[in-house]
Motif scaffolding. Structure first.
Motif, PDB file in Angstrom:
ATOM      1  N   SER A 273       7.112   8.423 -12.091  1.00  0.00           N
ATOM      2  CA  SER A 273       7.642   8.304 -10.779  1.00  0.00           C
ATOM      3  C   SER A 273       8.998   8.409 -10.092  1.00  0.00           C
ATOM      4  CB  SER A 273       6.887   7.197 -10.041  1.00  0.00           C
ATOM      5  OG  SER A 273       7.069   6.380  -9.113  1.00  0.00           O
ATOM      6  N   THR A 274       9.182   8.880  -9.632  1.00  0.00           N
ATOM      7  CA  THR A 274      11.060   9.344  -9.080  1.00  0.00           C
ATOM      8  C   THR A 274      11.070   8.368  -8.025  1.00  0.00           C
ATOM      9  OG1 THR A 274       9.870  10.460  -7.047  1.00  0.00           O
ATOM     10  CG2 THR A 274      11.192  12.296  -9.315  1.00  0.00           C
ATOM     11  N   LEU A 275      10.274   7.131  -7.568  1.00  0.00           N
ATOM     12  CA  LEU A 275      10.480   6.163  -6.703  1.00  0.00           C
ATOM     13  C   LEU A 275      11.007   4.936  -7.785  1.00  0.00           C
ATOM     14  CD1 LEU A 275      10.038   5.629  -3.465  1.00  0.00           C
ATOM     15  CD2 LEU A 275       7.649   4.425  -4.528  1.00  0.00           C
ATOM     16  N   SER A 276      12.235   4.327  -7.193  1.00  0.00           N
ATOM     17  CA  SER A 276      12.425   3.355  -8.272  1.00  0.00           C
ATOM     18  C   SER A 276      12.212   2.120  -7.311  1.00  0.00           C
ATOM     19  CB  SER A 276      13.838   3.239  -7.768  1.00  0.00           C
ATOM     20  OG  SER A 276      14.278   2.537  -6.619  1.00  0.00           O
ATOM     21  N   ALA A 277      12.277   1.185  -8.296  1.00  0.00           N
ATOM     22  CA  ALA A 277      12.086  -0.303  -8.572  1.00  0.00           C
ATOM     23  C   ALA A 277      11.937  -1.043  -7.461  1.00  0.00           C
ATOM     24  CB  ALA A 277      12.086  -0.667  -9.792  1.00  0.00           C
TER      25      ALA A 277
ATOM     26  N   ALA B 272      -5.847   7.468   0.993  1.00  0.00           N
ATOM     27  CA  ALA B 272      -5.843   8.530  -0.140  1.00  0.00           C
ATOM     28  C   ALA B 272      -5.112   7.865  -1.350  1.00  0.00           C
ATOM     29  CB  ALA B 272      -5.406   9.817   1.124  1.00  0.00           C
ATOM     30  N   TYR B 273      -4.030   7.959  -1.516  1.00  0.00           N
ATOM     31  CA  TYR B 273      -3.617   7.703  -2.471  1.00  0.00           C
ATOM     32  C   TYR B 273      -2.940   6.342  -3.446  1.00  0.00           C
ATOM     33  CZ  TYR B 273      -2.278  12.653  -0.911  1.00  0.00           C
ATOM     34  OH  TYR B 273      -2.225  13.797  -0.591  1.00  0.00           O
ATOM     35  N   GLY B 274      -3.595   5.528  -2.242  1.00  0.00           N
ATOM     36  CA  GLY B 274      -3.809   4.435  -2.938  1.00  0.00           C
ATOM     37  C   GLY B 274      -4.554   3.267  -2.608  1.00  0.00           C
ATOM     38  N   PRO B 275      -5.839   3.941  -3.886  1.00  0.00           N
ATOM     39  CA  PRO B 275      -6.885   3.343  -3.805  1.00  0.00           C
ATOM     40  C   PRO B 275      -6.846   1.645  -3.905  1.00  0.00           C
ATOM     41  CG  PRO B 275      -6.843   4.523  -5.427  1.00  0.00           C
ATOM     42  CD  PRO B 275      -5.581   4.457  -5.076  1.00  0.00           C
ATOM     43  N   GLY B 276      -7.794   0.715  -4.069  1.00  0.00           N
ATOM     44  CA  GLY B 276      -7.377  -0.412  -3.953  1.00  0.00           C
ATOM     45  C   GLY B 276      -6.803  -1.506  -3.517  1.00  0.00           C
ATOM     46  N   ILE B 277      -6.016  -0.993  -2.380  1.00  0.00           N
ATOM     47  CA  ILE B 277      -5.051  -1.827  -2.038  1.00  0.00           C
ATOM     48  C   ILE B 277      -5.760  -2.107   0.107  1.00  0.00           C
ATOM     49  CG2 ILE B 277      -2.763  -2.229  -0.304  1.00  0.00           C
ATOM     50  CD1 ILE B 277      -3.067  -2.188  -3.149  1.00  0.00           C
ATOM     51  N   HIS B 278      -6.342  -3.092   0.613  1.00  0.00           N
ATOM     52  CA  HIS B 278      -6.278  -3.358   1.329  1.00  0.00           C
ATOM     53  C   HIS B 278      -6.114  -3.675   2.819  1.00  0.00           C
ATOM     54  CE1 HIS B 278      -9.431  -5.369   4.725  1.00  0.00           C
ATOM     55  NE2 HIS B 278      -8.614  -6.004   4.841  1.00  0.00           N
ATOM     56  N   THR B 279      -5.868  -2.302   3.833  1.00  0.00           N
ATOM     57  CA  THR B 279      -5.573  -2.538   4.720  1.00  0.00           C
ATOM     58  C   THR B 279      -5.980  -2.135   5.910  1.00  0.00           C
ATOM     59  OG1 THR B 279      -5.404   0.191   4.834  1.00  0.00           O
ATOM     60  CG2 THR B 279      -3.513  -0.731   4.023  1.00  0.00           C
TER      61      THR B 279
ATOM     62  N   GLY C  41       0.747  -1.376  -0.174  1.00  0.00           N
ATOM     63  CA  GLY C  41       0.493  -0.067   0.194  1.00  0.00           C
ATOM     64  C   GLY C  41       0.939   1.298   0.178  1.00  0.00           C
ATOM     65  N   TYR C  42       1.993   1.570   0.638  1.00  0.00           N
ATOM     66  CA  TYR C  42       2.646   2.452   0.947  1.00  0.00           C
ATOM     67  C   TYR C  42       3.304   2.538  -0.750  1.00  0.00           C
ATOM     68  CZ  TYR C  42       7.193   4.867   2.122  1.00  0.00           C
ATOM     69  OH  TYR C  42       7.660   5.925   1.386  1.00  0.00           O
ATOM     70  N   TYR C  43       3.981   1.476  -0.729  1.00  0.00           N
ATOM     71  CA  TYR C  43       4.554   1.407  -1.991  1.00  0.00           C
ATOM     72  C   TYR C  43       3.918   1.904  -2.868  1.00  0.00           C
ATOM     73  CZ  TYR C  43       7.471  -0.153  -5.938  1.00  0.00           C
ATOM     74  OH  TYR C  43       8.061   0.012  -7.973  1.00  0.00           O
ATOM     75  N   LEU C  44       2.764   1.316  -3.440  1.00  0.00           N
ATOM     76  CA  LEU C  44       1.717   2.260  -4.537  1.00  0.00           C
ATOM     77  C   LEU C  44       1.538   3.479  -4.698  1.00  0.00           C
ATOM     78  CD1 LEU C  44      -0.292  -1.046  -5.424  1.00  0.00           C
ATOM     79  CD2 LEU C  44       1.040  -0.637  -6.436  1.00  0.00           C
ATOM     80  N   ALA C  45       1.467   4.134  -3.051  1.00  0.00           N
ATOM     81  CA  ALA C  45       1.032   5.658  -2.988  1.00  0.00           C
ATOM     82  C   ALA C  45       1.807   6.069  -3.271  1.00  0.00           C
ATOM     83  CB  ALA C  45      -0.061   5.484  -1.342  1.00  0.00           C
ATOM     84  N   SER C  46       3.739   6.163  -2.259  1.00  0.00           N
ATOM     85  CA  SER C  46       4.159   6.981  -3.071  1.00  0.00           C
ATOM     86  C   SER C  46       4.939   7.190  -4.725  1.00  0.00           C
ATOM     87  CB  SER C  46       5.197   6.395  -1.998  1.00  0.00           C
ATOM     88  OG  SER C  46       4.888   6.501  -1.098  1.00  0.00           O
ATOM     89  N   ARG C  47       5.024   5.633  -4.728  1.00  0.00           N
ATOM     90  CA  ARG C  47       4.914   6.242  -6.846  1.00  0.00           C
ATOM     91  C   ARG C  47       3.636   6.884  -6.920  1.00  0.00           C
ATOM     92  NH1 ARG C  47       8.523   2.621  -9.371  1.00  0.00           N
ATOM     93  NH2 ARG C  47       7.072   3.032 -11.144  1.00  0.00           N
ATOM     94  N   ARG C  48       2.621   6.885  -6.479  1.00  0.00           N
ATOM     95  CA  ARG C  48       2.087   8.178  -7.287  1.00  0.00           C
ATOM     96  C   ARG C  48       2.078   9.743  -6.592  1.00  0.00           C
ATOM     97  NH1 ARG C  48      -4.150   5.030  -6.963  1.00  0.00           N
ATOM     98  NH2 ARG C  48      -3.897   3.131  -8.459  1.00  0.00           N
ATOM     99  N   VAL C  49       1.894   9.168  -5.847  1.00  0.00           N
ATOM    100  CA  VAL C  49       2.896  10.881  -5.452  1.00  0.00           C
ATOM    101  C   VAL C  49       3.886  11.743  -6.236  1.00  0.00           C
ATOM    102  CG1 VAL C  49       0.759  10.712  -3.241  1.00  0.00           C
ATOM    103  CG2 VAL C  49       3.434  10.448  -2.315  1.00  0.00           C
TER     104      VAL C  49
END
Length: 682
Positions: free
Chosen positions: A581-585, A670-677, A565-573
């Motif tokens: 995305s400035t977040l590397s793979a 807010a930034y990672g829709p579709g991820i169940h947390t 969830g954090y990884y996908l949200a961070s790639r979006r923001v």
């Protein structure tokens, strides 16, 4: 003497029959016989268990251990009689055509059978089996040598001008010229002998340079070991089936026969190896009672044990309570060291203006591992190629700091001191965890060029001096909030380091405890300034880390969801309008590695959400230094926002981390829709 030899032959036959060696020998003979081809030399490998054969006959057992070359002749006679009696190889004519290689399964665990590679003198005259241990630090390419050759008398009327009377075979320590020369004469008519080139038997040969494992202590930046010893490389010959059985940088136990090889005016002590066994380090199965007690006292929280661990770590170098974030990162990197392919690596890049203190802290920390290497600036970080020094003209790959640090830490010092080409190579290695050595064939006597790929299984530590960076480069004006100037280092290289850490104390604002510590240590370097230094000794930390690093941990579904969830949200923001995305793979791998490391450091086997939270806060802090703040907006020092002085401060930190967890869930929502947390509201 003849009666004793005959008795040993009988015992050798009984041993071969009982051990299953006779059946294997007959199977090998069938291969030769089926080929219908006539050979000058028929080579057989016989496995010998010294304990079993000594029980059968002590004389033969002693003969094998102390006169292996003569003992091989005993088995040679037995094998020749067996072949002739049972008609196993029709092409075989003389006993001299049989070459026997005795391979002991082990040697008696007595000092006289151990050959110390750092002791003097080096016993290479005994011509008997010895056991030794060492690290392969240089490896040559595989070349050919003469296993055996057939010679004929040049006098046509001589009966030895045909047949297999004169057979030369390689013996331990013998050079090529000792096996094949042009000055042999016939024992019957004294005419010169000439080699029959059609019957020359070639085998594979590889030259390896090994060194005593004590060299690892010498390559550490700091050590409590005050002993002095001489370290010298020695040459090992791997032949035939043993060629390519070693990997550069690995620790091996070998059994072989020492010898002295003459190359012109130079004599080289070497070992002809009979068997090779990889030595795998066994971590301790325990931690000290003080650590167990601390773990028990902090069991109410998943965060307290590691917090206290980092707080008191390296109290011999820095005062407790200072550099806590850096010390936690160091401990996490230490427990994420292993010699497996595709391991979870954790590299550290520290931005600091206190290079002296940071250097001391990192030097101290690498000594907690068996393979902690401080890279000397005058040598190469990665393997290089040079000409073999034994006169063969072939290529020899030299192990360097990164390979010697296999399964440990390679501390490469100030990153800004390296040239552009070295930094590009480092970036390539950090991305692929391999390095390629190019061997030009023309230069080293080969028909074609070769490329050898070597895996680099180590964590890298380095630092950047911000004062040096500001002097050499003009600072840019367009920095984002929280972003730091590391323009001295290529951005892509900064990205491939797992964590970028900025230490807490600039040099102009050194904390009072740190100043007092430095002054007291300067006056009395051996002084124990704090009680925790006596309760948790360096040896205790060594045992703790070796135990923790060998724990096998698994991700829980809750921790996995939080990380994803954090990884996908961070790639979006963290997106750039042009570059994406400035977040590397690799960020996802780093998150998993950090989470597993925190779990190991907590002496648990399942990664919990609490472990994932610490990993996320550390990575977010690192990303903020690289790219500026994100909507998650963590504090400058998110894992240790205040000093840990008592029970109340630990409770306060737990409360703060729970708030961070709640804030993280809102960020993911807010930034990672579709991820169940798991968003439990209390």
């Amino acid at each position: 003497m003849h009666r004793e030899v005959q008795k040993m032959r009988e015992i050798a036959l009984v041993y071969l029959d009982r051990s299953g060696g006779l059946q294997k020998f007959m199977h090998d003979c069938k291969k030769y016989n089926d080929s219908k081809q006539s050979y000058a030399v028929y080579r057989f490998i016989i496995s010998i268990n010294p304990s079993d054969i000594a029980e059968l006959d002590a004389t033969l057992g002693n003969y094998i251990l102390h006169n292996p070359i003569q003992a091989a002749q005993i088995f040679q006679s037995v094998c020749f009689i067996a072949i002739k009696t049972l008609s196993l190889i029709e092409q075989l004519q003389t006993e001299a055509q049989i070459s026997i290689l005795l391979k002991p399964t082990h040697l008696p665990p007595l000092p006289s059978y151990v050959l110390s590679l750092s002791a003097f003198p080096f016993n290479y005259t005994s011509q008997r089996f010895h056991m030794s241990e060492g690290i392969a630090i240089a490896m040559g390419t595989v070349t050919k040598y003469t296993q055996g050759a057939r010679f004929l008398c040049t006098e046509e009327t001589c009966p030895f001008s045909e047949g297999f009377r004169y057979i030369r075979v390689h013996l331990p320590g013998a050079t090529e010229s000792a096996t094949v020369r042009n000055d042999f004469v016939c024992s019957l008519c004294s005419s010169p002998l000439q080699e029959d080139m059609k019957f020359r038997v070639l085998g594979d040969k590889q030259i390896v340079e090994m060194i005593d494992a004590k060299v690892l202590n010498a390559l550490k930046g700091y050590s409590n070991d005050k002993s002095h010893f001489k370290i010298q490389t020695y040459t090992v010959f791997l032949r035939d089936e043993l060629a390519n059985k070693m990997e550069i940088g690995n620790h091996y136990k070998i059994i072989g026969i020492p010898a002295c090889v003459q190359n012109g005016l130079q004599a080289t002590a070497c070992i002809e190896v009979n068997s090779v066994q990889l030595c795998k380090p066994n971590g301790p199965s325990f931690v000290s009672d003080n650590f167990k007690c601390l773990l028990s006292l902090t069991s109410s929280s998943c965060w307290r044990f590691t917090a206290i661990l980092a707080n008191i770590f390296a109290s011999q170098v820095v005062p407790p309570g200072t550099y806590n974030t850096l010390k936690l990162a160091i401990l996490l990197s230490l427990v994420q060291t292993c010699e497996k392919e595709n391991a979870d690596y954790l590299d550290l890049l520290i931005v600091t203006s206190d290079t002296l203190v940071i250097d001391r802290l990192l030097n101290y920390s690498i000594c907690l591992l068996p393979r902690g290497i401080r890279h000397p600036p005058s040598s190469e970080i990665f393997p290089s190629v040079s000409k073999d020094k034994h006169g063969t003209g072939s290529a020899s790959i030299q192990a360097c700091s990164a390979v010697l640090a296999k399964g440990g830490i390679c501390y490469i010092g100030d990153l800004s001191s390296y040239k552009k080409d070295k930094l590009e190579l480092l970036q390539s290695v950090l991305e692929s965890r391999t390095t390629t050595v190019f061997i030009p064939g023309k230069k080293y006597g080969e028909e074609a060029d070769q490329q050898v790929t070597i895996s680099v299984q180590t964590n890298f530590w380095s630092f950047v001096d911000v004062d040096s960076s500001s002097k050499k480069h003009t600072q840019k004006d367009n920095f984002l909030i929280g972003q730091m100037d590391v323009s001295l280092i290529p951005p892509n290289l900064v990205d491939v380091f797992g964590l970028l850490i900025y230490n807490e104390f600039p040099s102009c604002q050194l904390s009072s405890p740190l100043v007092h510590h430095i002054l007291k240590k300067a006056i009395n370097p051996e002084a124990m300034l704090y009680k925790v230094s006596q309760q948790f000794r360096m040896q205790d930390y060594e045992e703790f880390i070796l135990f923790a690093k060998n724990l096998h941990v698994e991700l829980s579904s809750e921790a996995e969801n939080l990380i994803q969830g954090y990884y996908l949200a961070s790639r979006r923001v963290r997106r750039h309008s042009i570059h994406g995305s400035t977040l590397s793979a690799s960020a996802l791998k780093i998150l998993i590695s950090l989470s597993k490391a925190h779990t190991k450091l907590s002496l648990r086997k399942e990664v919990l959400e609490e472990d994932a939270l610490i990993a996320i806060l550390l990575l977010e802090s690192s990303l903020t230094l690289k790219h500026g703040k994100s909507p998650l907006c963590v504090a400058p020092n998110p894992v240790f926002p205040f000093d840990l002085s008592d029970e109340n401060s630990l409770q306060q930190r737990d409360s703060y981390l729970r708030q961070c967890h709640h804030q993280l869930l809102k960020f993911i929502g807010a930034y990672g829709p579709g991820i169940h947390t798991n968003t439990n509201e209390e």
